[in-house]
Design a protein around this motif. Structure first.
Motif, PDB file in Angstrom:
ATOM      1  N   VAL A 117      52.016 -15.061 108.979  1.00 52.58           N
ATOM      2  CA  VAL A 117      53.018 -14.179 109.107  1.00 52.58           C
ATOM      3  C   VAL A 117      52.792 -12.987 110.052  1.00 52.58           C
ATOM      4  N   ALA A 118      53.381 -12.933 111.141  1.00 49.12           N
ATOM      5  CA  ALA A 118      52.709 -11.809 112.043  1.00 49.12           C
ATOM      6  C   ALA A 118      54.027 -10.709 112.314  1.00 49.12           C
ATOM      7  N   THR A 127      53.694 -10.481 103.766  1.00 46.90           N
ATOM      8  CA  THR A 127      52.227 -11.131 103.557  1.00 46.90           C
ATOM      9  C   THR A 127      52.465 -12.770 103.317  1.00 46.90           C
ATOM     10  N   ALA A 128      53.436 -13.179 102.826  1.00 48.32           N
ATOM     11  CA  ALA A 128      53.509 -14.645 102.338  1.00 48.32           C
ATOM     12  C   ALA A 128      54.902 -15.083 101.865  1.00 48.32           C
ATOM     13  N   GLY A 129      55.235 -16.370 101.856  1.00 51.70           N
ATOM     14  CA  GLY A 129      56.591 -17.027 101.483  1.00 51.70           C
ATOM     15  C   GLY A 129      56.689 -18.142 101.117  1.00 51.70           C
ATOM     16  N   HIS A 130      57.413 -18.712 100.306  1.00 49.11           N
ATOM     17  CA  HIS A 130      57.613 -20.228  99.756  1.00 49.11           C
ATOM     18  C   HIS A 130      59.245 -20.415  99.865  1.00 49.11           C
ATOM     19  N   ARG A 131      59.629 -21.461 100.651  1.00 47.51           N
ATOM     20  CA  ARG A 131      60.826 -21.773 100.555  1.00 47.51           C
ATOM     21  C   ARG A 131      61.328 -23.251  99.994  1.00 47.51           C
ATOM     22  N   LEU A 132      62.386 -23.485  99.396  1.00 45.92           N
ATOM     23  CA  LEU A 132      62.807 -24.567  98.943  1.00 45.92           C
ATOM     24  C   LEU A 132      64.154 -24.853  99.202  1.00 45.92           C
ATOM     25  N   TYR A 133      64.431 -25.893  99.922  1.00 48.31           N
ATOM     26  CA  TYR A 133      65.585 -26.574 100.317  1.00 48.31           C
ATOM     27  C   TYR A 133      66.203 -27.792  99.589  1.00 48.31           C
TER      28      TYR A 133
END
Length: 164
Positions: A117-118, A127-133
């Motif tokens: 993550v810039a 600072t962070a992520g989590h994705r669900l599709y």
């Protein structure tokens, strides 16, 4: 709505073909640093014959009757399938954030985690992520967990969209 796989779809995109098109619907947001809210959303997944999908998500504030009141967030990027049902996603936001995500394609389910993550000096601290599709009964369901502003990774956004 009936869906047909385009004849000119790059073969590498077959695991993502179910995403193609325009999806619209409503979602919810929550986070310790903000008040709960609802939003409308439009996501477009398009292709040009190359081995990636172009992705654009636009969200907007909605009135109680569902009419659009004003724009909220926008993100755009590229979804790049890799061997062994792996996926690379590059996203950019006009708020000064750029992200690289890695994940897995499991039929009509995609799970992604941030690798990088810039952000610009004026962007909020994410600072962070989590994705669900996932495709469930013809609807696109998605959820986004976020770590930002000193908070740990936790639910932030989720929505249900239908192909339009």
């Amino acid at each position: 709505m009936a869906f047909e796989i385009p004849q000119d779809l790059h073969p590498d995109l077959m695991p993502l073909a179910w995403l193609l098109g325009r999806w619209e619907g409503r979602g919810h947001g929550d986070y310790p640093t903000i008040e709960k809210f609802e939003f409308g959303q439009q996501i477009d997944f398009t292709h040009n014959g190359k081995p990636y999908l172009h992705y654009v998500s636009q969200t907007f504030k909605v009135a109680e009757d569902g009419t659009k009141e004003r724009p909220l967030a926008v993100e755009t990027g590229f979804w790049r399938p890799q061997p062994d049902n792996k996926l690379e996603v590059i996203l950019a936001h006009p708020t000064g954030i750029a992200e690289i995500w890695y994940g897995d394609i499991d039929g009509a389910k995609i799970e992604l985690q941030t690798d990088v993550v810039a952000r610009t000096t004026s962007a909020k601290e994410v600072t962070a992520g989590h994705r669900l599709y996932g495709l469930v009964n013809g609807e696109l369901l998605w959820a986004y967990d976020m770590a930002a502003e000193g908070q740990s990774l936790q639910p932030h956004l989720w929505a249900t969209l239908v192909r339009s």
